[in-house]
Design a protein around this motif. Structure first.
Motif, short mmCIF file in Angstrom:
data_model
loop_
_atom_site.label_atom_id
_atom_site.label_comp_id
_atom_site.label_asym_id
_atom_site.label_seq_id
_atom_site.Cartn_x
_atom_site.Cartn_y
_atom_site.Cartn_z
N MET A 163 0.83 -1.16 -0.07
CA MET A 163 0.07 0.08 -0.11
C MET A 163 0.99 1.32 0.18
SD MET A 163 -2.61 1.58 2.79
CE MET A 163 -3.91 0.46 2.71
N LYS A 164 0.57 2.10 -0.96
CA LYS A 164 1.43 3.37 -0.72
C LYS A 164 0.80 4.51 0.04
CE LYS A 164 0.67 6.92 -3.97
NZ LYS A 164 0.62 7.68 -5.20
N ARG A 165 1.64 5.33 0.87
CA ARG A 165 1.23 6.12 1.81
C ARG A 165 1.98 7.58 1.33
NH1 ARG A 165 -0.88 3.86 7.26
NH2 ARG A 165 -1.54 1.69 6.29
N ILE A 166 1.36 8.50 1.42
CA ILE A 166 2.16 9.97 1.16
C ILE A 166 2.78 10.30 2.56
CG2 ILE A 166 1.84 12.17 0.39
CD1 ILE A 166 -0.47 11.40 -1.38
N GLN A 167 4.05 10.41 2.48
CA GLN A 167 4.82 11.03 3.46
C GLN A 167 4.65 12.55 3.65
OE1 GLN A 167 6.42 8.64 5.79
NE2 GLN A 167 5.12 7.38 4.80
N TYR A 168 5.32 13.20 2.51
CA TYR A 168 5.31 14.40 2.51
C TYR A 168 4.82 14.82 1.24
CZ TYR A 168 8.61 13.43 6.24
OH TYR A 168 9.31 12.84 6.99
N ALA A 169 4.10 16.35 1.23
CA ALA A 169 3.69 16.65 -0.05
C ALA A 169 3.62 18.34 0.01
CB ALA A 169 2.30 16.37 -0.37
N CYS A 170 3.81 18.60 -1.23
CA CYS A 170 3.51 20.27 -1.28
C CYS A 170 3.38 20.57 -2.87
CB CYS A 170 4.91 21.15 -0.68
SG CYS A 170 6.28 21.07 -2.11
N LEU A 171 2.73 21.94 -3.04
CA LEU A 171 2.56 22.31 -4.42
C LEU A 171 3.58 23.22 -4.91
CD1 LEU A 171 -1.30 22.82 -4.02
CD2 LEU A 171 -0.19 21.11 -5.41
N CYS A 172 4.04 23.22 -6.21
CA CYS A 172 4.69 24.44 -6.71
C CYS A 172 3.89 25.19 -7.68
CB CYS A 172 5.95 23.87 -7.29
SG CYS A 172 7.05 23.01 -6.08
N TYR A 185 0.24 21.03 0.87
CA TYR A 185 -0.95 20.50 0.24
C TYR A 185 -1.92 19.87 1.28
CZ TYR A 185 -3.36 17.42 -3.01
OH TYR A 185 -4.50 16.65 -3.73
N LEU A 186 -3.12 20.30 1.24
CA LEU A 186 -3.91 19.71 2.03
C LEU A 186 -3.34 19.81 3.56
CD1 LEU A 186 -5.71 16.99 -0.02
CD2 LEU A 186 -6.24 19.26 0.19
N ASN A 187 -3.31 18.72 4.43
CA ASN A 187 -3.01 18.70 5.58
C ASN A 187 -1.63 17.67 5.80
OD1 ASN A 187 -4.68 20.60 6.68
ND2 ASN A 187 -6.23 19.07 6.97
N TYR A 188 -1.19 17.49 4.76
CA TYR A 188 -0.13 16.69 4.53
C TYR A 188 1.29 17.23 5.30
CZ TYR A 188 -2.23 13.42 1.48
OH TYR A 188 -3.18 12.41 0.96
N LYS A 189 2.21 16.68 5.80
CA LYS A 189 3.19 17.31 6.43
C LYS A 189 4.23 17.56 4.91
CE LYS A 189 3.49 14.04 10.39
NZ LYS A 189 4.21 13.01 10.93
N THR A 190 4.88 18.54 5.35
CA THR A 190 5.86 19.18 4.26
C THR A 190 7.25 18.66 4.37
OG1 THR A 190 6.49 21.13 5.59
CG2 THR A 190 4.41 21.17 3.87
N GLY A 191 7.71 18.12 5.07
CA GLY A 191 8.87 17.42 5.41
C GLY A 191 10.30 18.60 4.99
N LYS A 192 11.02 18.32 4.43
CA LYS A 192 12.03 19.07 4.14
C LYS A 192 11.95 20.18 2.77
CE LYS A 192 15.88 16.51 5.89
NZ LYS A 192 17.16 15.54 5.43
N TYR A 193 10.42 19.81 2.18
CA TYR A 193 10.21 20.96 1.04
C TYR A 193 9.96 22.18 1.56
CZ TYR A 193 8.80 16.46 -1.56
OH TYR A 193 8.88 15.47 -2.23
N ILE A 194 9.56 22.41 2.68
CA ILE A 194 9.29 23.83 3.13
C ILE A 194 9.74 23.57 4.74
CG2 ILE A 194 7.32 25.54 3.86
CD1 ILE A 194 5.89 24.29 1.61
N GLU A 195 10.58 24.51 4.95
CA GLU A 195 11.13 24.55 6.55
C GLU A 195 10.93 26.06 7.05
OE1 GLU A 195 14.56 22.34 7.43
OE2 GLU A 195 14.58 21.50 5.64
#
Length: 66
Positions: free
Chosen positions: A1-10, A56-66
């Motif tokens: 099963m795939k789970r999104i860990q981090y996400a952001c929009l550019c 993106y939505l309520n996903y964590k952004t991880g290192k994409y945005i700090e």
């Protein structure tokens, strides 16, 4: 099963003027959304083009945005 860990929009957005951009930034801040302006260009006609990264939505952004 795939789970999104981090996400952001550019995004690349064009605003009619700097006041519209300021309004957008204020709206994003009120929503407590993480965002970052990567590049800002003021065009000769007074419009403003910006490149942003935003949460993106309520996903964590991880290192994409700090």
């Amino acid at each position: 099963m795939k789970r999104i860990q981090y996400a952001c929009l550019c995004e690349t957005s064009k605003f009619e003027n700097e006041a519209d951009l300021a309004s957008y930034i204020e709206k994003m801040s009120k929503k407590n959304a993480k965002f970052e302006v990567i590049n800002k260009v003021i065009e000769s006609d007074g419009s403003v083009t910006v490149e942003t990264k935003s949460q993106y939505l309520n996903y964590k952004t991880g290192k994409y945005i700090e």
